[in-house]
Design a protein around this motif. Structure first.
Motif, PDB file in Angstrom:
ATOM      1  N   PRO A   1      -5.638  10.110   5.373  1.00 13.38           N
ATOM      2  CA  PRO A   1      -5.866   9.304   6.579  1.00 13.38           C
ATOM      3  C   PRO A   1      -5.516   7.816   6.401  1.00 13.38           C
ATOM      4  O   PRO A   1      -4.992   7.195   7.320  1.00 13.38           O
ATOM      5  CB  PRO A   1      -7.370   9.466   6.842  1.00 13.38           C
ATOM      6  CG  PRO A   1      -7.968   9.899   5.531  1.00 13.38           C
ATOM      7  CD  PRO A   1      -6.893  10.635   4.800  1.00 13.38           C
ATOM      8  N   THR A   2      -5.773   7.263   5.233  1.00 12.28           N
ATOM      9  CA  THR A   2      -5.532   5.816   5.096  1.00 12.28           C
ATOM     10  C   THR A   2      -4.604   5.519   3.918  1.00 12.28           C
ATOM     11  O   THR A   2      -4.558   6.275   2.936  1.00 12.28           O
ATOM     12  CB  THR A   2      -6.859   5.064   4.858  1.00 12.28           C
ATOM     13  OG1 THR A   2      -7.530   5.675   3.742  1.00 12.28           O
ATOM     14  CG2 THR A   2      -7.752   5.099   6.073  1.00 12.28           C
ATOM     15  N   ALA A   3      -3.900   4.428   4.053  1.00 12.72           N
ATOM     16  CA  ALA A   3      -3.014   3.986   2.968  1.00 12.72           C
ATOM     17  C   ALA A   3      -3.851   3.400   1.834  1.00 12.72           C
ATOM     18  O   ALA A   3      -4.901   2.795   2.072  1.00 12.72           O
ATOM     19  CB  ALA A   3      -2.041   2.944   3.508  1.00 12.72           C
ATOM     20  N   LEU A   4      -3.389   3.606   0.596  1.00 12.38           N
ATOM     21  CA  LEU A   4      -4.114   3.084  -0.567  1.00 12.38           C
ATOM     22  C   LEU A   4      -3.459   1.780  -1.016  1.00 12.38           C
ATOM     23  O   LEU A   4      -2.245   1.741  -1.250  1.00 12.38           O
ATOM     24  CB  LEU A   4      -4.041   4.079  -1.735  1.00 12.38           C
ATOM     25  CG  LEU A   4      -4.533   5.501  -1.456  1.00 12.38           C
ATOM     26  CD1 LEU A   4      -4.273   6.390  -2.673  1.00 12.38           C
ATOM     27  CD2 LEU A   4      -6.014   5.486  -1.115  1.00 12.38           C
ATOM     28  N   PRO A   5      -4.256   0.714  -1.142  1.00 12.59           N
ATOM     29  CA  PRO A   5      -3.662  -0.557  -1.568  1.00 12.59           C
ATOM     30  C   PRO A   5      -3.293  -0.551  -3.045  1.00 12.59           C
ATOM     31  O   PRO A   5      -3.990   0.046  -3.868  1.00 12.59           O
ATOM     32  CB  PRO A   5      -4.778  -1.572  -1.294  1.00 12.59           C
ATOM     33  CG  PRO A   5      -6.039  -0.777  -1.364  1.00 12.59           C
ATOM     34  CD  PRO A   5      -5.703   0.616  -0.901  1.00 12.59           C
ATOM     35  N   LEU A   6      -2.196  -1.185  -3.364  1.00 14.60           N
ATOM     36  CA  LEU A   6      -1.798  -1.352  -4.766  1.00 14.60           C
ATOM     37  C   LEU A   6      -2.250  -2.734  -5.244  1.00 14.60           C
ATOM     38  O   LEU A   6      -2.450  -3.642  -4.435  1.00 14.60           O
ATOM     39  CB  LEU A   6      -0.273  -1.224  -4.905  1.00 14.60           C
ATOM     40  CG  LEU A   6       0.271   0.212  -5.095  1.00 14.60           C
ATOM     41  CD1 LEU A   6       0.021   1.056  -3.862  1.00 14.60           C
ATOM     42  CD2 LEU A   6       1.755   0.172  -5.441  1.00 14.60           C
TER      43      LEU A   6
ATOM     44  N   ALA B   1       0.858  -1.192   0.000  1.00 15.20           N
ATOM     45  CA  ALA B   1       0.000   0.000   0.000  1.00 15.20           C
ATOM     46  C   ALA B   1       0.888   1.234   0.000  1.00 15.20           C
ATOM     47  O   ALA B   1       2.044   1.177   0.416  1.00 15.20           O
ATOM     48  CB  ALA B   1      -0.905   0.006   1.231  1.00 15.20           C
ATOM     49  N   ILE B   2       0.336   2.333  -0.484  1.00 18.25           N
ATOM     50  CA  ILE B   2       1.075   3.592  -0.440  1.00 18.25           C
ATOM     51  C   ILE B   2       0.435   4.480   0.612  1.00 18.25           C
ATOM     52  O   ILE B   2      -0.794   4.629   0.668  1.00 18.25           O
ATOM     53  CB  ILE B   2       1.110   4.283  -1.822  1.00 18.25           C
ATOM     54  CG1 ILE B   2       1.967   5.560  -1.761  1.00 18.25           C
ATOM     55  CG2 ILE B   2      -0.295   4.601  -2.351  1.00 18.25           C
ATOM     56  CD1 ILE B   2       2.292   6.154  -3.134  1.00 18.25           C
TER      57      ILE B   2
ATOM     58  N   LYS C   1       4.001   0.732   2.291  1.00 19.32           N
ATOM     59  CA  LYS C   1       3.785  -0.160   3.424  1.00 19.32           C
ATOM     60  C   LYS C   1       3.751  -1.580   2.867  1.00 19.32           C
ATOM     61  O   LYS C   1       2.971  -1.888   1.969  1.00 19.32           O
ATOM     62  CB  LYS C   1       2.442   0.199   4.066  1.00 19.32           C
ATOM     63  CG  LYS C   1       2.349  -0.126   5.521  1.00 19.32           C
ATOM     64  CD  LYS C   1       1.134   0.563   6.149  1.00 19.32           C
ATOM     65  CE  LYS C   1       1.016   0.144   7.602  1.00 19.32           C
ATOM     66  NZ  LYS C   1       0.016   0.952   8.311  1.00 19.32           N
ATOM     67  N   LEU C   2       4.640  -2.432   3.372  1.00 22.04           N
ATOM     68  CA  LEU C   2       4.730  -3.799   2.852  1.00 22.04           C
ATOM     69  C   LEU C   2       4.092  -4.782   3.829  1.00 22.04           C
ATOM     70  O   LEU C   2       4.419  -4.767   5.021  1.00 22.04           O
ATOM     71  CB  LEU C   2       6.192  -4.188   2.622  1.00 22.04           C
ATOM     72  CG  LEU C   2       6.982  -3.327   1.639  1.00 22.04           C
ATOM     73  CD1 LEU C   2       8.398  -3.871   1.473  1.00 22.04           C
ATOM     74  CD2 LEU C   2       6.288  -3.253   0.278  1.00 22.04           C
TER      75      LEU C   2
END
Lengths: 558, 558
Positions: free
Chosen positions: A42-47, A35-36, A71-72
């Motif tokens: 507010p929240t991380a975006l999933p790739l 995710a970035i 974020k891994l």
């Protein structure tokens, strides 16, 4: 894997193909979830997981200037391996950069023929008091007047803090923030081109620096198949190598395409170990050829290589690696021994005058002979490689900085010998390279310096330097502290010397020689077949005879 | 260093250039003092230090048959690295051998064209009950009648005790004493030639075995620049490599010149790491070409190589390594999967029928595609390499022996499938290789076996085998003990089966197919341009169409 690399555009990292959206692509083949995290959101975006270990996302939520991390597996956050900017240093978040924003004004620029290159190697941080690209720009008129046609900038990939030669870079795509970042480099290149100066960038694809290196969290960038001076080798042919190959290929293409760099100087390619059917350098040549065909611009690939193997500079059609040119350290070694350097260390292989004569004629001194330093028969013949394929020098950052006391030639040789060294390089049938300040006999040392922030690493570097020199001199106790700011400050060149004697005289001498080289056809050509060289051991004289049509130049060096 | 190697004669080790004298030459570049101790003589004779780390002596004090050791620096005694005979095993003294004594009777022998090779791979120890070259000779008429044109002997370099596949050899020049030694091998080759059979010898230049390896005491035979499955790599390009290169070159030349070997099969050359300007295989090609030019005899160099890189088999003139042919494991993998093999391990890369079809046409299955097993885009195209450059098989010592239970095809497939496998290989446009006994569907397993004498090593090998298979099957507990004599005995092929059904039928089938291959021009040529291949996934049928002039052969495989 070449088909994944589009020479027309970068696709790794964060890119802005249009005003409304960013595309994000990161290689993390062993991750289960990526995710970035965009700062301020507010929240991380999933790739999304794509083929071959790539993760991607198209989003309007990130803009140029935004800070972000990846974020891994829902765990740790790391900066982007393809970060173009690290505003808070190697441990901080990455910053999105749109390289397309810069307004280029160098449309009329044409990269000159390699034959006409006169290289000036400089270290951005110590070339000026400010140590930035911007302050560097103020010296371009001086360099132009000197006769330099290309500046060669030591590596600018982001390294820890602000003091480093550049070979400890860990963000291959990020331009050192303390130098002026991506925008600063683009502006410098644009200005150089307007003034008629080419720009060569030193890049490091044989290892990654020790501090702030988070690449291993993303993928197998290294392999233990080969051992290099830096430990494990960069993975160019082991499992998962294609992600690493692409990382290197897209990087080289980015400098040419998005930064208008004229040539790359690839650091120590002998430490790039690759047994693939297509060597990474061959693949790079192919991709750069593709780019040049598309843009009509010329770009050169110059390698540092100590193997004396013409395969690196032979064309692809001859099953070579297709590099345009290489550094020729052996010319330097032969020249320095001829000038009186003690034959210790790698100098032990050189006899001075005769080897210098051989290097004028054959480029490599060792092209099949037995080397007592290497304990092996060494090298191949470069008879079919023209002079424009070899870069020669009487000093450079390595040869100066890897001395314990960092002495430039000015501290080792008489004033007359400095002129002899200059002449030997500038009348050669090769591309000459000057190291910043040598043209006025700069007196300041050029030490090895770092500014790591991890105490253990600092101590390891200090010890390493001491041990390196312990065998040469007493106990290595008086090796300058590489971590000290003072060591760095001392390395800055002193522009004020230009106006002082004898520096002014030497500068004038360099200027005159460079003008002669430019203007006399017998010196300007780099064809080694129109060259004779003789030595007289009794008088320790070397006679170099070069000609073109009716013009003959005879250089006597004693 | 090529100039040190005289293709006309061996000069390393003990040689007998004339009746009265021996010359002794040993490479020990780091020794300060070298002497030879000849058994039965009261004092050791000192050798003279020559250039490049060689020590030599000409003396009348050593005769063929004498035992000797080398004493280094007045300390330990070691067997000769170039020993031709180890009558008391790998730890004992060496024995001087005069290879020139043997009276050859094969003057009229002519090595056939590579296209006509039909290889029969055998392991001397388990091919016959006696396990010797002499007993092997008694089977030559059988092989001739079968249609075999060349036997390929698994490695014979002296290994510890008497049971070993041969890849743990530590005396590259010494023929295993329990097989019959140098004289036994010469006699075998002579007999083969008189019967019209060529001899291929498997040699190992990528590592040395673990027991009885005293090479490190003599010189830097290994380098830690590269890591191989066996640890440090054989030193082909690091400091002092020339002594190691010569050791390999003189060895290969010895087999051809002094043992009349027709072809060498070089084990796993992908594990030979050499970044020299001239690769060791290129240098070997040059020296063998020199030998052939001098003697008028033909010799082939065949490599095992899993890199799918045509550079190895391209000619020197195309900057290749000039090898005559290579094993093509991918044909085997595709064939086995087509025959129903589970797609685990390296088989996971193969889809069966389509890949088999590709291998008939292109040799390599992976010639640039992404391999999920290797996790990389893999291989290059072999479009310009004729069929005679590829050796194919449906089983071999490795593919059988590296299974936990060592099952030959006969234990895995139906009788009809065995015929299909045979047909697939024998109608291919490549050089076929049979593994001893496959032609009658031998039922005995071919296990991995050793007979080390060092208990720690035995235990390490046992554990290694268990761990290798632990992931495949339960816990690896039922892996046969490689050290047990029973494991070895079980691997011996059972000649009595020839007279039993269905073995007799299969044997006849092989014989008939080999005759067809020999006699039909459409099958005998190895030109892949006169070949079409199609698959029908519905019926799982492969149609191979080959032709020559008006003759067409269509092979349906289902």
């Amino acid at each position: 894997m070449t088909h994944l690399v589009d020479s027309g555009q970068r696709s790794l990292g964060v890119t802005f193909p249009n005003e409304h959206e960013a595309t994000i692509q990161v290689w993390a083949p062993l991750a289960k979830y990526v995710a970035i995290k965009i700062y301020g959101h507010p929240t991380a975006l999933p790739l999304t997981c794509e083929e071959l270990g790539y993760w991607s996302l198209t989003t309007s939520q990130i803009k140029p200037g935004d800070l972000y991390t990846f974020k891994l597996d829902g765990q740790e956050e790391y900066p982007d391996p393809v970060s173009l900017c690290q505003p808070q240093g190697v441990h901080g978040p990455s910053q999105a950069v749109d390289t397309g924003i810069f307004r280029w004004t160098d449309d009329s620029w044409k990269n000159p023929a390699l034959e006409s290159y006169v290289l000036y190697e400089l270290h951005t941080g110590t070339f000026t008091e400010e140590g930035t690209f911007q302050s560097l720009e103020s010296k371009l008129d001086y360099l132009k007047a000197l006769g330099v046609t290309a500046i060669e900038i030591m590596p600018v990939a982001q390294f820890s803090d602000s003091r480093n030669w550049g070979y400890d870079g860990v963000y291959t795509y990020a331009v050192q923030n303390s130098y002026g970042g991506a925008n600063g480099l683009q502006h410098l290149v644009d200005t150089c081109h307007k003034k008629g100066i080419a720009v060569v960038l030193d890049v490091v694809y044989n290892h990654f620096g020790p501090e702030g290196n988070y690449l291993g969290n993303f993928g197998p960038y290294l392999t233990d198949k080969y051992c290099t001076p830096w430990g494990k080798a960069v993975n160019f042919d082991d499992a998962w190598c294609d992600g690493v190959r692409r990382y290197v290929l897209e990087n080289a293409l980015m400098w040419f395409r998005d930064f208008h760099i004229d040539a790359l100087r690839l650091d120590a390619v002998h430490a790039i170990k690759d047994f693939s059917p297509v060597h990474i350098l061959q693949e790079l040549r192919q991709k750069v050829d593709e780019l040049m065909a598309a843009t009509g611009r010329q770009h050169y690939l110059i390698v540092e290589n100590d193997l004396n193997d013409p395969r690196y500079i032979d064309p692809l059609s001859e099953h070579g690696y297709g590099m345009d040119a290489q550094w020729n350290d052996e010319f330097h070694h032969a020249l320095r021994v001829a000038a009186g350097e003690a034959t210790t260390g790698y100098y032990a292989d050189f006899d001075g005058l005769n080897h210098l004569a051989k290097s004028y004629k054959d480029a490599y001194v060792y092209d099949g002979q037995y080397s007592v330093v290497r304990n092996q028969f060494f090298g191949g013949k470069a008879a079919n490689n023209p002079g424009k394929q070899f870069v020669v020098f009487s000093q450079n950052h390595d040869q100066v900085g890897n001395r314990k006391l960092g002495e430039r030639s000015s501290q080792l040789y008489s004033f007359d010998a400095l002129k002899l060294l200059a002449g030997a390089v500038l009348v050669s049938p090769y591309i000459p390279l000057l190291f910043m300040g040598e043209e006025w006999g700069e007196t300041s040392p050029f030490f090895y310096f770092v500014s790591h922030t991890e105490p253990e690493l600092v101590e390891a570097v200090r010890q390493g330097r001491k041990e390196e020199f312990a065998s040469f001199h007493s106990n290595g106790e008086d090796v300058p502290d590489p971590q000290s700011r003072e060591t760095y400050q001392q390395a800055k060149i002193q522009w004020k010397l230009i106006d002082q004697k004898p520096h002014r005289i030497l500068l004038h001498y360099y200027q005159t020689l460079l003008a002669l080289r430019r203007e006399l056809p017998a010196l300007a050509h780099l064809d080694r077949t129109r060259l004779n060289v003789d030595t007289d051991p009794k008088t320790e004289t070397l006679v170099l005879h070069r000609w073109h049509d009716d013009q003959h130049v005879v250089c006597l060096m004693n």
